[in-house]
Design an enzyme around this catalytic site. Structure first.
Site, mmCIF file in Angstrom:
data_model
loop_
_atom_site.group_PDB
_atom_site.id
_atom_site.type_symbol
_atom_site.label_atom_id
_atom_site.label_comp_id
_atom_site.label_asym_id
_atom_site.label_seq_id
_atom_site.Cartn_x
_atom_site.Cartn_y
_atom_site.Cartn_z
ATOM 1 C CE1 TYR A 120 12.675 0.042 -10.111
ATOM 2 C CE2 TYR A 120 10.674 1.324 -9.768
ATOM 3 C CZ TYR A 120 11.299 0.183 -10.236
ATOM 4 O OH TYR A 120 10.569 -0.809 -10.832
ATOM 5 C CD GLN A 122 7.050 1.488 -11.754
ATOM 6 O OE1 GLN A 122 7.766 0.489 -11.808
ATOM 7 N NE2 GLN A 122 5.992 1.559 -10.952
ATOM 8 C CG ASN A 258 10.350 -7.424 -14.683
ATOM 9 O OD1 ASN A 258 11.396 -7.905 -14.261
ATOM 10 N ND2 ASN A 258 10.019 -7.473 -15.963
ATOM 11 C CE1 TYR A 259 4.178 -5.286 -12.511
ATOM 12 C CE2 TYR A 259 2.415 -5.835 -10.983
ATOM 13 C CZ TYR A 259 2.827 -5.395 -12.225
ATOM 14 O OH TYR A 259 1.901 -5.038 -13.160
ATOM 15 C CD GLN A 312 -8.252 7.386 29.397
ATOM 16 O OE1 GLN A 312 -9.099 6.494 29.318
ATOM 17 N NE2 GLN A 312 -7.892 7.910 30.571
ATOM 18 N NE ARG A 314 -8.781 14.194 19.029
ATOM 19 C CZ ARG A 314 -9.083 15.477 19.167
ATOM 20 N NH1 ARG A 314 -8.754 16.104 20.285
ATOM 21 N NH2 ARG A 314 -9.723 16.128 18.229
ATOM 22 C CE1 TYR A 404 6.086 5.642 -0.186
ATOM 23 C CE2 TYR A 404 5.557 7.913 0.374
ATOM 24 C CZ TYR A 404 6.025 6.667 0.739
ATOM 25 O OH TYR A 404 6.433 6.448 2.038
ATOM 26 C CD GLU A 405 7.116 2.790 -4.524
ATOM 27 O OE1 GLU A 405 6.970 1.781 -5.232
ATOM 28 O OE2 GLU A 405 7.898 3.706 -4.798
ATOM 29 N NE ARG A 507 -11.059 1.320 2.215
ATOM 30 C CZ ARG A 507 -11.906 1.644 1.254
ATOM 31 N NH1 ARG A 507 -13.043 0.950 1.106
ATOM 32 N NH2 ARG A 507 -11.656 2.635 0.431
#
Length: 642
Positions: A120, A122, A258-259, A312, A314, A404-405, A507
């Site tokens: 693909y 793009q 198209n997404y 732990q 961590r 990516y993406e 977020r």
């Protein structure tokens, strides 16, 4: 527990059966440790195994089952990729989602038989996430009924698509479609790149490998340029968009339709990231149960490093995140499959919601996965820095997901656009029009959190607190944006000035969804033993995550300092409760030694003797004296002695 992780007992059992079959097929094992191979040797090794898999796949798995195929690839080919890595995850899904029935009949069977290899294409050298500014053009020639693909300048080269460089002979190429001098924006085209018999690039095609990367180097990420390269009109993928012979353009029913290929990858990326995080944690936690270092009580022998609370702290919150990402990912994949069915029947109304959700999840999950894997590497001390741990390769592959993406900052801003539109509905008294994922924005919050004040409230008060901080930040960022525009700022300038606050809102909204998905999954479980273990993990997750974002709840007094102390104490309490189950919580993912490819993460715990064996197999140890010493260092030392 494996049945919960993989979705069913049947899935978990099939993974074990597949691993057992592969263990009995030495021709599918690595011929030597991958870190000791050159890039070309790795590509050759992967192609060798891929050819065997194509012949024997039906003996090992159901080839039509994506989950079994994914596990087979991880086990045999590994996470460093393979010459067909994009064929299954991008090329075939793009054809399935965007090609018409007639086009699918022409190309899909050939792709599924591996008669052709596709990717693909793009991203370009000069543009990635900004689709509207891609520079590759596809100009319709009315006289010949062909599209003429062209790369007008160097920044328009397709750049980065996996397996484009040397392996693929076809690609779904995204280019700006121009008809009668009018630009209709980016559209997908099916394009043959190489001769099917010789594999040589076709005339008008410039193609090659972009060179070595931080990791994932078995995959030949490539560049691609077109010099007035012609393809038939019918190579435009026409499930949603059509161009008639006379150049008449029939637009898609939805701007973002198209997404679907990108949304598909983002939805499945979540579980892929969870698997890589769990793999690194499996290695680090097993090794932490083998490695003894220092004494907690001076009167006692050295302890396993997993006994230290710092170790732990961590590792264990990341174990909780791995489970949370897996469950959120599974829920998102189901939502994607539902949207895909709706799209095929003409209903595309849910695509915007899904696009926003997967944009946020992609960003948050990839970033936190990278954090967790790096912590796992450091938790292994010096040996974690060795390629024998294999954690560095896992990190290198996983961290690519931040880019990516869709670059993560841009992904957060895409979600923010959805949140700002939702905030506008709330402010205009139209909360009833909010989508289900943002309905909480229209619900009145309590004045303060009731965490630690309502006995046996389960996770309800935690969810309400996450909802409060997400809602408050979304409305705050939206107010800032609308306020700047009211003062005369252009929309784009105002948006840029608010982008940090908008990303914070994205977020928080995403982390809320992950928490809610985790809670929903645990509530569905009937097995008391499994539910108890996952409830402990969920307690650690909500307290750790809330502590991480506590400043948002402290700003308006929704949380008090004493409640923050309570949340912190809960984190420490559940670190201790999880310790006896820590190794089992990761062994439940059932990664085989073949799949982990780690000396430190061996299931049998025999680390040190195998680390020595691994080191001795280094190509540098084939001779006692290297030619570099003979040719350069030895003469230098001899000269210095004169």
């Amino acid at each position: 527990m494996a049945a919960q992780i993989w979705g069913s007992e049947k899935r978990a059992r099939r993974r074990r059966e597949i691993s057992a079959k592969i263990a009995q097929m030495p021709e599918l094992h690595d011929s030597k440790p991958l870190p000791f191979m050159t890039r070309e040797e790795k590509i050759m090794e992967s192609a060798r195994k891929l050819t065997i898999l194509t012949e024997k796949m039906g003996q090992i798995i159901d080839p039509t089952d994506p989950a079994e195929l994914y596990h087979l690839n991880n086990e045999v080919l590994g996470l460093e990729g393979n010459p067909m890595a994009l064929h299954g995850v991008m090329f075939i899904p793009a054809l399935s989602a965007q090609a018409s029935d007639e086009q699918q009949a022409k190309w899909l069977p050939r792709a599924l038989r591996r008669e052709i290899i596709g990717t693909y294409a793009q991203t370009e050298l000069g543009h990635g996430t900004n689709l509207q500014n891609l520079e590759t053009t596809a100009t319709y020639d009315l006289a010949t009924q062909e599209f003429v693909l062209h790369t007008p300048q160097i920044t328009a080269l397709k750049w980065w698509p996996g397996n484009l460089g040397k392996s693929s002979n076809y690609a779904v190429v995204v280019a700006h479609m121009i008809i009668k001098a009018k630009n209709y924006g980016p559209h997908p085209f099916m394009v043959q790149l190489r001769d099917e018999k010789t594999h040589e690039p076709l005339p008008g095609i410039t193609i090659g490998d972009i060179g070595p990367k931080m990791a994932y180097n078995i995959v030949d990420n490539g560049f691609l340029g077109f010099n007035k390269y012609r393809i038939p009109r019918t190579n435009l993928l026409m499930r949603h968009t059509k161009v008639e012979a006379d150049g008449t353009y029939i637009k898609p029913p939805h701007a973002k339709i198209n997404y679907s290929a990108m949304v598909h990858v983002r939805a499945y990326m979540l579980t892929g990231q969870a698997i890589m995080l769990a793999s690194a944690l499996n290695i680090a936690t097993r090794y932490s149960s083998v490695r003894r270092q220092g004494q907690i009580d001076k009167s006692q022998p050295e302890v396993k490093v997993l006994e230290y609370q710092t170790q732990q702290h961590r590792l264990f919150p990341s174990i909780a995140r791995a489970y949370a990402f897996q469950f959120a990912g599974a829920e998102t994949v189901k939502l994607y499959e539902h949207v895909l069915k709706e799209m095929k029947s003409g209903n595309v109304s849910l695509m915007a919601d899904l696009h926003a959700l997967t944009s946020g999840l992609k960003s948050v999950v990839t970033y936190q996965t990278g954090e967790g894997i790096e912590q796992a590497r450091m938790a292994c001390g010096g040996h974690g820095y060795s390629m024998a741990s294999y954690i560095s390769e896992i990190y290198g592959v996983a961290i690519g997901g931040c880019t990516y993406e869709g670059e993560n900052m841009v992904m957060l801003l895409q979600l923010a656009r959805y949140l700002v539109k939702s905030a506008a509905l709330v402010k205009s008294g139209q909360s009833s029009k909010l989508g289900p994922l943002v309905a909480y924005l229209g619900v009145k919050s309590e004045p303060t959190s009731l965490i630690d004040r309502i006995p046996n409230s389960g996770f309800t008060e935690y969810v309400k607190t996450f909802q409060h901080v997400s809602k408050r930040q979304t409305l705050k960022a939206a107010d800032m944006f609308f306020g700047l525009m009211e003062k005369g700022e252009k929309r784009e300038i105002a948006w840029n000035k608010c982008s940090v606050e908008l990303n914070r809102a994205s977020r928080l909204h995403t982390r809320l969804f992950i928490v809610e998905a985790f809670v929903r999954r645990v509530n569905e479980i009937a097995d008391i033993r499994i539910k108890e273990a996952l409830t402990d993990l969920l307690h650690l997750h909500v307290n750790y995550e809330l502590l991480d974002i506590a400043s948002y709840a402290l700003e308006d007094g929704f949380l008090s300092a004493s409640q923050l102390d309570y949340i912190r104490d809960q984190v420490y309490l559940y670190l201790g409760k999880i310790r006896p189950n820590a190794v089992s919580l990761l062994d439940s993912w059932e990664f085989s030694d073949i799949e982990l490819r780690s000396v430190l993460g061996r299931r049998d715990g025999n680390v040190y003797e195998n680390l020595f064996k691994w080191a001795k197999s280094s190509p540098l140890n084939k001779t006692d004296v290297l030619s570099s010493v003979t040719q350069y260092l030895k003469p230098m030392m001899e000269k210095a002695r004169l």
